[in-house]
Design a protein around this motif. Sequence first.
Motif, PDB file in Angstrom:
ATOM      1  N   LEU A   3       0.819  -1.215   0.000  1.00 32.54           N
ATOM      2  CA  LEU A   3       0.000   0.000   0.000  1.00 32.54           C
ATOM      3  C   LEU A   3       0.852   1.264   0.000  1.00 32.54           C
ATOM      4  CD1 LEU A   3      -2.714   1.430   0.122  1.00 32.54           C
ATOM      5  CD2 LEU A   3      -2.704   1.112   2.614  1.00 32.54           C
ATOM      6  N   GLU A   4       1.897   1.301   0.842  1.00 30.07           N
ATOM      7  CA  GLU A   4       2.712   2.514   0.919  1.00 30.07           C
ATOM      8  C   GLU A   4       3.392   2.803  -0.416  1.00 30.07           C
ATOM      9  OE1 GLU A   4       5.149   3.083   4.436  1.00 30.07           O
ATOM     10  OE2 GLU A   4       3.992   1.538   5.482  1.00 30.07           O
ATOM     11  N   GLU A   5       3.868   1.786  -1.084  1.00 35.04           N
ATOM     12  CA  GLU A   5       4.492   1.996  -2.390  1.00 35.04           C
ATOM     13  C   GLU A   5       3.477   2.490  -3.412  1.00 35.04           C
ATOM     14  OE1 GLU A   5       6.005  -1.892  -3.092  1.00 35.04           O
ATOM     15  OE2 GLU A   5       7.930  -1.521  -2.074  1.00 35.04           O
ATOM     16  N   ALA A   6       2.273   1.925  -3.379  1.00 37.14           N
ATOM     17  CA  ALA A   6       1.231   2.338  -4.316  1.00 37.14           C
ATOM     18  C   ALA A   6       0.824   3.795  -4.075  1.00 37.14           C
ATOM     19  CB  ALA A   6       0.015   1.422  -4.185  1.00 37.14           C
ATOM     20  N   VAL A   7       0.777   4.179  -2.812  1.00 34.02           N
ATOM     21  CA  VAL A   7       0.417   5.561  -2.481  1.00 34.02           C
ATOM     22  C   VAL A   7       1.505   6.525  -2.943  1.00 34.02           C
ATOM     23  CG1 VAL A   7       0.059   7.166  -0.561  1.00 34.02           C
ATOM     24  CG2 VAL A   7      -1.107   4.942  -0.568  1.00 34.02           C
ATOM     25  N   ARG A   8       2.757   6.182  -2.666  1.00 31.73           N
ATOM     26  CA  ARG A   8       3.860   7.060  -3.077  1.00 31.73           C
ATOM     27  C   ARG A   8       3.865   7.231  -4.601  1.00 31.73           C
ATOM     28  NH1 ARG A   8       8.048   8.852  -0.329  1.00 31.73           N
ATOM     29  NH2 ARG A   8       7.800   7.312   1.350  1.00 31.73           N
ATOM     30  N   GLU A   9       3.617   6.161  -5.307  1.00 37.30           N
ATOM     31  CA  GLU A   9       3.602   6.234  -6.770  1.00 37.30           C
ATOM     32  C   GLU A   9       2.452   7.105  -7.269  1.00 37.30           C
ATOM     33  OE1 GLU A   9       2.536   2.946  -9.989  1.00 37.30           O
ATOM     34  OE2 GLU A   9       4.540   2.612  -9.133  1.00 37.30           O
ATOM     35  N   ALA A  10       1.303   7.019  -6.599  1.00 33.97           N
ATOM     36  CA  ALA A  10       0.148   7.823  -7.014  1.00 33.97           C
ATOM     37  C   ALA A  10       0.421   9.312  -6.874  1.00 33.97           C
ATOM     38  CB  ALA A  10      -1.075   7.432  -6.194  1.00 33.97           C
ATOM     39  N   PHE A  11       1.177   9.706  -5.837  1.00 31.63           N
ATOM     40  CA  PHE A  11       1.444  11.122  -5.586  1.00 31.63           C
ATOM     41  C   PHE A  11       2.688  11.636  -6.310  1.00 31.63           C
ATOM     42  CE2 PHE A  11      -1.508  10.398  -2.141  1.00 31.63           C
ATOM     43  CZ  PHE A  11      -2.179  11.608  -2.052  1.00 31.63           C
ATOM     44  N   ALA A  12       3.388  10.764  -7.011  1.00 29.45           N
ATOM     45  CA  ALA A  12       4.611  11.182  -7.710  1.00 29.45           C
ATOM     46  C   ALA A  12       4.272  12.014  -8.946  1.00 29.45           C
ATOM     47  CB  ALA A  12       5.421   9.944  -8.116  1.00 29.45           C
ATOM     48  N   GLN A  13       5.263  12.758  -9.412  1.00 28.01           N
ATOM     49  CA  GLN A  13       5.108  13.535 -10.645  1.00 28.01           C
ATOM     50  C   GLN A  13       4.714  12.587 -11.787  1.00 28.01           C
ATOM     51  OE1 GLN A  13       5.779  17.060 -10.859  1.00 28.01           O
ATOM     52  NE2 GLN A  13       4.642  16.809 -12.772  1.00 28.01           N
ATOM     53  N   PRO A  64      -4.972   6.663  -0.102  1.00 29.87           N
ATOM     54  CA  PRO A  64      -4.632   5.403   0.583  1.00 29.87           C
ATOM     55  C   PRO A  64      -5.861   4.598   0.988  1.00 29.87           C
ATOM     56  CG  PRO A  64      -4.088   7.309   1.962  1.00 29.87           C
ATOM     57  CD  PRO A  64      -4.422   7.832   0.617  1.00 29.87           C
ATOM     58  N   ALA A  65      -6.940   5.290   1.356  1.00 32.22           N
ATOM     59  CA  ALA A  65      -8.151   4.563   1.739  1.00 32.22           C
ATOM     60  C   ALA A  65      -8.695   3.759   0.560  1.00 32.22           C
ATOM     61  CB  ALA A  65      -9.205   5.534   2.256  1.00 32.22           C
ATOM     62  N   LEU A  66      -8.741   4.373  -0.618  1.00 30.69           N
ATOM     63  CA  LEU A  66      -9.253   3.683  -1.799  1.00 30.69           C
ATOM     64  C   LEU A  66      -8.324   2.573  -2.266  1.00 30.69           C
ATOM     65  CD1 LEU A  66     -10.628   6.759  -3.792  1.00 30.69           C
ATOM     66  CD2 LEU A  66     -11.975   4.996  -2.651  1.00 30.69           C
ATOM     67  N   LEU A  67      -7.026   2.852  -2.257  1.00 27.55           N
ATOM     68  CA  LEU A  67      -6.058   1.850  -2.725  1.00 27.55           C
ATOM     69  C   LEU A  67      -5.940   0.664  -1.774  1.00 27.55           C
ATOM     70  CD1 LEU A  67      -3.162   4.109  -4.098  1.00 27.55           C
ATOM     71  CD2 LEU A  67      -4.789   2.750  -5.419  1.00 27.55           C
ATOM     72  N   SER A  68      -6.330   0.852  -0.519  1.00 31.03           N
ATOM     73  CA  SER A  68      -6.198  -0.227   0.466  1.00 31.03           C
ATOM     74  C   SER A  68      -7.119  -1.404   0.170  1.00 31.03           C
ATOM     75  CB  SER A  68      -6.490   0.300   1.873  1.00 31.03           C
ATOM     76  OG  SER A  68      -7.878   0.566   2.033  1.00 31.03           O
ATOM     77  N   GLY A  69      -8.224  -1.134  -0.535  1.00 33.82           N
ATOM     78  CA  GLY A  69      -9.197  -2.189  -0.775  1.00 33.82           C
ATOM     79  C   GLY A  69     -10.049  -2.512   0.434  1.00 33.82           C
ATOM     80  N   GLU A  70      -9.882  -1.747   1.521  1.00 32.93           N
ATOM     81  CA  GLU A  70     -10.639  -1.983   2.742  1.00 32.93           C
ATOM     82  C   GLU A  70     -12.004  -1.295   2.671  1.00 32.93           C
ATOM     83  OE1 GLU A  70      -9.736  -3.949   5.015  1.00 32.93           O
ATOM     84  OE2 GLU A  70      -7.563  -4.144   4.842  1.00 32.93           O
ATOM     85  N   ARG A  71     -12.910  -1.742   3.521  1.00 31.91           N
ATOM     86  CA  ARG A  71     -14.199  -1.051   3.664  1.00 31.91           C
ATOM     87  C   ARG A  71     -13.972   0.191   4.518  1.00 31.91           C
ATOM     88  NH1 ARG A  71     -19.877  -2.723   5.612  1.00 31.91           N
ATOM     89  NH2 ARG A  71     -21.121  -1.759   3.981  1.00 31.91           N
ATOM     90  N   VAL A  72     -14.474   1.339   4.052  1.00 29.78           N
ATOM     91  CA  VAL A  72     -14.117   2.618   4.651  1.00 29.78           C
ATOM     92  C   VAL A  72     -15.367   3.416   5.014  1.00 29.78           C
ATOM     93  CG1 VAL A  72     -12.850   4.778   4.320  1.00 29.78           C
ATOM     94  CG2 VAL A  72     -12.010   2.674   3.254  1.00 29.78           C
ATOM     95  N   LEU A  73     -15.324   4.024   6.205  1.00 38.25           N
ATOM     96  CA  LEU A  73     -16.335   4.982   6.629  1.00 38.25           C
ATOM     97  C   LEU A  73     -15.674   6.348   6.704  1.00 38.25           C
ATOM     98  CD1 LEU A  73     -19.251   5.456   7.889  1.00 38.25           C
ATOM     99  CD2 LEU A  73     -18.092   5.342  10.096  1.00 38.25           C
ATOM    100  N   MET A  74     -16.268   7.352   6.037  1.00 38.63           N
ATOM    101  CA  MET A  74     -15.736   8.714   6.080  1.00 38.63           C
ATOM    102  C   MET A  74     -16.804   9.635   6.654  1.00 38.63           C
ATOM    103  SD  MET A  74     -13.820   8.953   2.405  1.00 38.63           S
ATOM    104  CE  MET A  74     -12.506   7.785   1.987  1.00 38.63           C
ATOM    105  N   SER A  75     -16.390  10.471   7.602  1.00 38.66           N
ATOM    106  CA  SER A  75     -17.331  11.383   8.245  1.00 38.66           C
ATOM    107  C   SER A  75     -16.833  12.814   8.109  1.00 38.66           C
ATOM    108  CB  SER A  75     -17.494  11.027   9.727  1.00 38.66           C
ATOM    109  OG  SER A  75     -18.445  11.867  10.350  1.00 38.66           O
TER     110      SER A  75
END
Length: 672
Positions: A3-13, A64-75
């Motif tokens: 997940l951390e690698e996927a997140v870093r890649e998403a935010f890269a130039q 990161p929440a979306l890329l995690s594949g987990e079920r997420v609650l946002m408030s």
Amino acid sequence: MNLEEAVREAFAQGGVLSRAADQFQPRAGQTEMAMAVARVIGEGGALVVEAGTGVGKTFSYLVPALLSGERVLMSTATKTLQDQLYGRDLPRLVEALALPVRTALLKGRGSYLCVHRLEMARHDATLPDRTALRSLAKIEEWSRSTQTGDLAELPGLDERSPLVPLVTSTRENCLGAQCPKFRSCHVNQARKEALAADVVVVNHHLFFADLAVRESGMAELLPSVRVAIFDEAHQLNETGVQFLGRVLGTGQLLDLARDLLATGLQLARGLVDWQALAGGVERASRDLRLVAGKHPVGARQRWTAGAPEGFDAVRWQEALFALADALHAAIEGLHTVTELAPDFERLLSRAEDLAAKAGQFAGPAQAGCVRWVDVGLQLRLVESPLDIAQAVREKLLKADSEPGSQRAWVFTSATLGDDEKLSWFTEPCGLQDARILAVESPFDYATQAALYVPREMPRPNDPGHSAAVARLAAQGAQALRGRTMVLTTTLRALRAIGEDLQRRFEGSPDVDVLVQGQWPKRRLIERFREGDAGGRGCLLVASASFWEGVDVPGDALQLVVIDKLPFPPPGDPLVEARAQRLEKEGRSAFNDYFVPEAAVALKQGAGRLIRRESDRGLLVLCDNRLVSMGYGRRLLAALPPMRRLADAVAWEEALDSLAGLTRTSTTAAPWP
């Protein structure tokens, strides 16, 4: 790829975010926050992040929440922000990340049309006038085409309209599975979609309402969620205490009386004297309100003994007993007809609940709670815990301490405190053990903004203070052709400064003066954002809710004037009880409560000024205590690092320079 690698890649130039956001540029702070969110999702636990204005915190937790594949609650803090997150930010990212994610929006009952109550309203003889009938007809027409039943879809319907409670349900009056319209119920449909979704967007009010009564769907939803994210988390404590205590309002009683009469006459006419029962409840509630006498509207009266401060104790107790008698009479009448329709069962439950509260308020307050009365057109009896710490620890985090639990909690806002531990937020929320991260704003405040504290200003409590604030604001607005927001700490100052400025600019061809309360908030903000597009600029005078959540980027806002330091009102019963608790613990109420509260509020107010990299502006704080008192240094340190203007000459030069800037520039350039 983890997940951390996927997140870093998403935010890269050149990463996927470049396709989701116009003119996206990698920001170190945004990436740092995103990586911290990714880590807590992977490891579990609680993370508290203060992300300064401009960091881009929404993408930092969404990616990161979306890329995690987990079920997420946002408030989120408000329904407006909830709609923005669900309708704009989430779809853009889901598309950019090419994820098969199912999202859902879940609000409280009061946001959805109740088809059954709409039918009841058609036959309600108490509708106030023809305007209400025309509005009801519009709601009926819309009801035939809406898929969601969300009243936010209906243009022109003010959420304060007296029709809204007639066409929506509450926990008390909902018929549940016994409702004849249960299958087409918009609330139930929204809950079903939420239970089937991967990402569910709620708001803090709904979250805590459910935490208190376990009724609105979160009882089923939350256990299946592994990631919970709270944006605008600085509002959590004050929102939570509203729902974790006890409230009895004369408005609730009048609603019961109205529904008792309308339902009885429609479904059981002649079987019970509905006029007498409803009239008894209505009279008792109005008599209770009359005991408050002439206390000013908006007052909070302490209630530490048998009656609220300033109330006649004998009359108060008599009014509470009379109310209990009226409710018990209604309960007896309802018992005779409950088998006729489910509507009567719900009315009976409401009457019993209100009678129980009346009995509880006739006795002493619970330990660890503070009690008071809100005086308004209606009366609200309130008993509240001092904070949400115990509820968070016992109802949210306790299960996560068990072996095998890996749930992740993320709490974020632009303003969460003025110390490294973010104690202003973490202590009352029971999050002292959470991981802490503070991410600075990427804005170059020293270049983009300047701070002026006029030393010649009268003291905040002097009679001439509001007039002096108005003069200074008028000077700025005249030079800038509007583009000015005045934030006040009290409604009295709001009225005084607003009226003064409206007199000064009466007939002006250059500046419109807008004052909170004279138009609905949404209309005020829309007009202010227009700026001088119609030939006249805007000067807005506002208080309370305008200190935060108001986003006016660009040239429409270039000057923010704050009338005085926003300390909590010491006479407020909840403030007083919190201060007393600190003193009993051997701590300083002023240093550990009043100053941090003022620091956070000041940061929120100042945060209205600079909203993007190209903005420029002036912040004026009309309170000499900021430079004359020792605690002033702490409050100044909490503000963004703007350059300081030493005196009136520097203020006038900066104002003239700002007024003369070329407003087509897209990059912030230094200005003297």
